[in-house]
Design an enzyme around this catalytic site. Structure first.
Site, short mmCIF file in Angstrom:
data_model
loop_
_atom_site.label_atom_id
_atom_site.label_comp_id
_atom_site.label_asym_id
_atom_site.label_seq_id
_atom_site.Cartn_x
_atom_site.Cartn_y
_atom_site.Cartn_z
N ASP A 189 12.33 -2.01 17.10
CA ASP A 189 12.76 -0.74 16.51
C ASP A 189 11.59 0.22 16.33
O ASP A 189 11.44 0.86 15.29
CB ASP A 189 13.45 -1.00 15.17
CG ASP A 189 14.35 0.17 14.73
OD1 ASP A 189 14.71 0.99 15.60
OD2 ASP A 189 14.67 0.26 13.54
N GLU A 221 0.83 -1.20 0.00
CA GLU A 221 0.00 0.00 0.00
C GLU A 221 0.87 1.25 0.00
O GLU A 221 1.87 1.33 0.72
CB GLU A 221 -0.89 -0.01 1.24
CG GLU A 221 -1.81 1.20 1.35
CD GLU A 221 -2.61 1.21 2.62
OE1 GLU A 221 -3.52 2.06 2.74
OE2 GLU A 221 -2.33 0.37 3.51
N TYR A 222 0.50 2.22 -0.83
CA TYR A 222 1.22 3.50 -0.82
C TYR A 222 0.63 4.38 0.28
O TYR A 222 -0.59 4.58 0.35
CB TYR A 222 1.08 4.20 -2.18
CG TYR A 222 1.62 5.62 -2.16
CD1 TYR A 222 2.97 5.87 -1.96
CD2 TYR A 222 0.76 6.71 -2.31
CE1 TYR A 222 3.47 7.16 -1.92
CE2 TYR A 222 1.24 8.01 -2.28
CZ TYR A 222 2.60 8.22 -2.08
OH TYR A 222 3.08 9.50 -2.03
N ASN A 239 9.70 4.90 11.85
CA ASN A 239 9.07 3.67 11.41
C ASN A 239 7.55 3.70 11.54
O ASN A 239 6.90 2.65 11.54
CB ASN A 239 9.64 2.47 12.17
CG ASN A 239 11.05 2.13 11.73
OD1 ASN A 239 11.45 2.48 10.62
ND2 ASN A 239 11.80 1.45 12.58
N PRO A 296 9.58 7.05 15.66
CA PRO A 296 8.83 7.87 14.71
C PRO A 296 9.19 7.67 13.25
O PRO A 296 8.36 7.91 12.36
CB PRO A 296 9.13 9.30 15.16
CG PRO A 296 9.38 9.17 16.63
CD PRO A 296 10.13 7.87 16.76
N ASP A 349 8.64 -1.42 8.95
CA ASP A 349 10.02 -1.88 9.17
C ASP A 349 10.13 -2.95 10.25
O ASP A 349 10.56 -2.70 11.38
CB ASP A 349 10.94 -0.70 9.51
CG ASP A 349 12.41 -1.08 9.34
OD1 ASP A 349 12.68 -2.28 9.14
OD2 ASP A 349 13.28 -0.19 9.42
#
Length: 207
Positions: A52, A7-8, A57, A55, A73
């Protein structure tokens, strides 16, 4: 040819947003933590730790308001099983150091409380002007291991004291003293936000 269809998400990252606005309205910050916390719950139930959360990610889908946050991520995930420990040994100290829990610095056992720690710091950063855990790698390690996170009410007086106790517990140096799962952390955030809403309503009525 194998490929991924993804998804964009327009709007960039939460980090980009904070670079422009410095801090977010309380309700928007709570909404982001609510949804990212929900996103973390599923992998935690499968025995997978993100490791991880920060902000950079978190993407923001600005096609709707308030923007829809999306956790990304999963390249540093850690399985809590034996095989997972073997697979992740070589990446024990890579990621975004400013959000590393003490047990990550010490290469100790990780669990859901590790992601709770990073999520709490992300929430703190959304509401305050500056990031407490900054500096070079050495100073970051010293702060995460030995310096408690200052009360949010000091870094962001406009927010009030409602989240101080929650964030203190969520960022405890000993992971056993933190919220042991994201759901419990979110319940505490919601309760604190309800208190803040009530105080705001009473203040408006008094005016």
């Amino acid at each position: 040819t194998p490929f991924f269809a993804m998804e964009y998400i327009p709007g960039g990252t939460l980090f980009d947003r904070l670079e422009v606005d410095e801090r977010l309205p309380r309700e928007e910050a709570v909404n982001i933590i609510r949804q990212i916390g929900s996103a973390l719950t599923y992998p935690h139930q499968q025995g997978i730790i993100h490791r991880d959360v920060n902000p950079k990610n978190i993407l923001l889908d600005t096609r709707q308001q308030p923007p829809r946050p999306i956790l990304t991520d999963f390249g540093l995930v850690k399985s809590l099983g034996k095989e997972g420990a073997e697979l992740t040994q070589t990446v024990a100290l890579i990621g975004t150091f400013a959000y590393y829990a003490p047990e990550q610095w010490n290469r100790e056992d990780l669990g859901p409380a590790t992601d709770v720690y990073a999520l709490a710091i992300t929430f703190y950063e959304m509401l305050s002007v500056e990031l407490f855990f900054g500096g070079d790698v050495f100073s970051l390690r010293e702060k995460h291991l030995y310096e408690p996170l200052p009360p949010l009410s000091e870094a962001a007086p406009h927010v009030g004291p409602y989240f101080d106790e929650v964030l203190t517990k969520a960022t405890a140096k000993n992971p056993a003293e933190r919220f042991q799962d994201v759901a419990t952390f979110l319940e505490a955030i919601e309760a604190a936000n309800t208190s803040a809403q009530k105080a705001e309503k009473e203040a408006r009525q008094n005016r």
